[in-house]
Write a protein that holds these residues in place. Structure first.
Motif: not given
Length: 353
Positions: A88-115
């Motif tokens: 998308f516009t402004g995406a100059a390079k590849t970026r890892h998201g939270r799921f990839e960064s939390a591999h083998h660990g835990t991802l906490f999503l707060d205020e999930a009702a707003s997704m």
């Protein structure tokens, strides 16, 4: 709650409701399944998620958090799943998201009702199959992440209303833990208040230990705490700061309340709007029905109003001046200033500080 050197979040409380919650959290931490944390604002959902992670087998792996309500919809998807360069516009390079960064660990999503719905759909795929695609990519990426979500809304009701995916809710709700509100944690207010007071006392460099008067502690104990532990922390720290090392005799639950008296009621109605050129003329007002005369001066009218408010508040508080100040929304010092101002007309033999 505090964090030990080993990283385990230590909970502070000894009420039955609090200890029962901690026991359930410790048990589910050992099972590698999604967990939903439900609780009012200020109950410590992120701290509970942190403790859950450090008590699990993933405790040495990453623990990442994301508040889903803090990002606009367009950025939330990229933040969670990452993106390829040029996605998308402004995406100059590849970026890892939270799921990839939390591999083998835990991802906490707060205020999930707003997704938003499309993000819920992608999360469902991660929970079911352990894979997703970055924005702008077509090849799936596999991850091993334990998901913990939190909300202060009724997710089941939102699912019935079509505002949250029922299939995602089913997959996330292996265990649902309800954080007890502070008003239901009997005996914990005093414990937490002394804990927060001691920390603030030390931060200010005051010698000795902070002390609450019986009246101040009773006020803390009987307050409903709609903001729960977060509100208690703010109230106690403010009280310690204002006491300046002395005994804490007063706690202010509403720092936005003005210490000054409100404006008196309008002494005359607003002037009538000017008639339009084609409207029917209004006959002049009969002098016999004219407005009542104004008092001698505005200061005189204000003095009468203030004295009336003081007398009424003292009567309602049975002449307890601190209680009367609370009824008027004044600090005790502001109330005493007004009281002394009209001491010749307001005092009562039963008045008490």
């Amino acid at each position: 709650m505090s964090q030990s050197p080993q990283g385990i979040v230590e909970a502070l409380g000894h009420s039955d409701a609090f200890l029962a919650f901690q026991e359930r959290l410790s048990l589910v931490a050992r099972v590698d399944r999604p967990v939903i944390l439900l609780g009012e604002r200020g109950t410590g959902k992120e701290l509970a998620a942190t403790r859950l992670h450090f008590l699990s087998r993933r405790w040495e792996k990453p623990f990442l958090t994301l508040n889903c309500a803090a990002l606009p919809e367009a950025l939330l998807e990229s933040e969670l799943f990452g993106h390829e360069a040029g996605a998308f516009t402004g995406a100059a390079k590849t970026r890892h998201g939270r799921f990839e960064s939390a591999h083998h660990g835990t991802l906490f999503l707060d205020e999930a009702a707003s997704m938003p719905p499309h993000v819920q759909e992608k999360i469902l795929r991660v929970v079911e199959y352990g894979s997703f695609e970055r924005l702008g990519a077509s090849d799936p990426r596999r991850v091993d992440v334990r998901l913990v979500v939190a909300a202060n809304a009724d997710l089941a009701e939102l699912a019935r209303q079509g505002k949250f995916r029922p299939d995602l809710l089913d997959r996330l709700s292996f265990e649902v833990l309800h954080l007890p509100p502070l008003r239901c944690r009997h005996g914990d207010v005093e414990l937490l208040a002394r804990h927060f007071a001691a920390r603030m006392h030390a931060e200010l460099g005051c010698p000795g230990s902070p002390d609450f008067s019986p009246e101040a502690m009773a006020a803390l104990r009987t307050h409903p705490w709609p903001g729960n532990v977060r509100e208690l922390k703010n109230v106690v720290e403010r009280a310690v700061f204002r006491a300046a090392g002395k005994r804490i005799r007063h706690v202010d639950f509403d720092p936005f309340a003005s210490p000054f008296p409100p404006l008196p009621p309008a002494l005359s109605p607003d002037p009538a709007p000017s008639p339009s050129p084609d409207s029917t003329p209004v006959p002049p007002r009969d002098p016999a029905t004219a407005l009542p005369p104004l008092p001698a001066s505005f200061p005189a009218a204000l003095a009468v109003f203030e004295q009336t408010m003081l007398r009424n508040a003292l009567a309602a508080a049975r002449h307890n001046q601190r209680r009367a100040a609370e009824l008027l929304g004044l600090t005790y010092h502001a109330f005493r200033g007004l009281y002394r101002k009209y001491a010749r007309t307001t005092p009562h033999p039963e008045d008490s500080p």
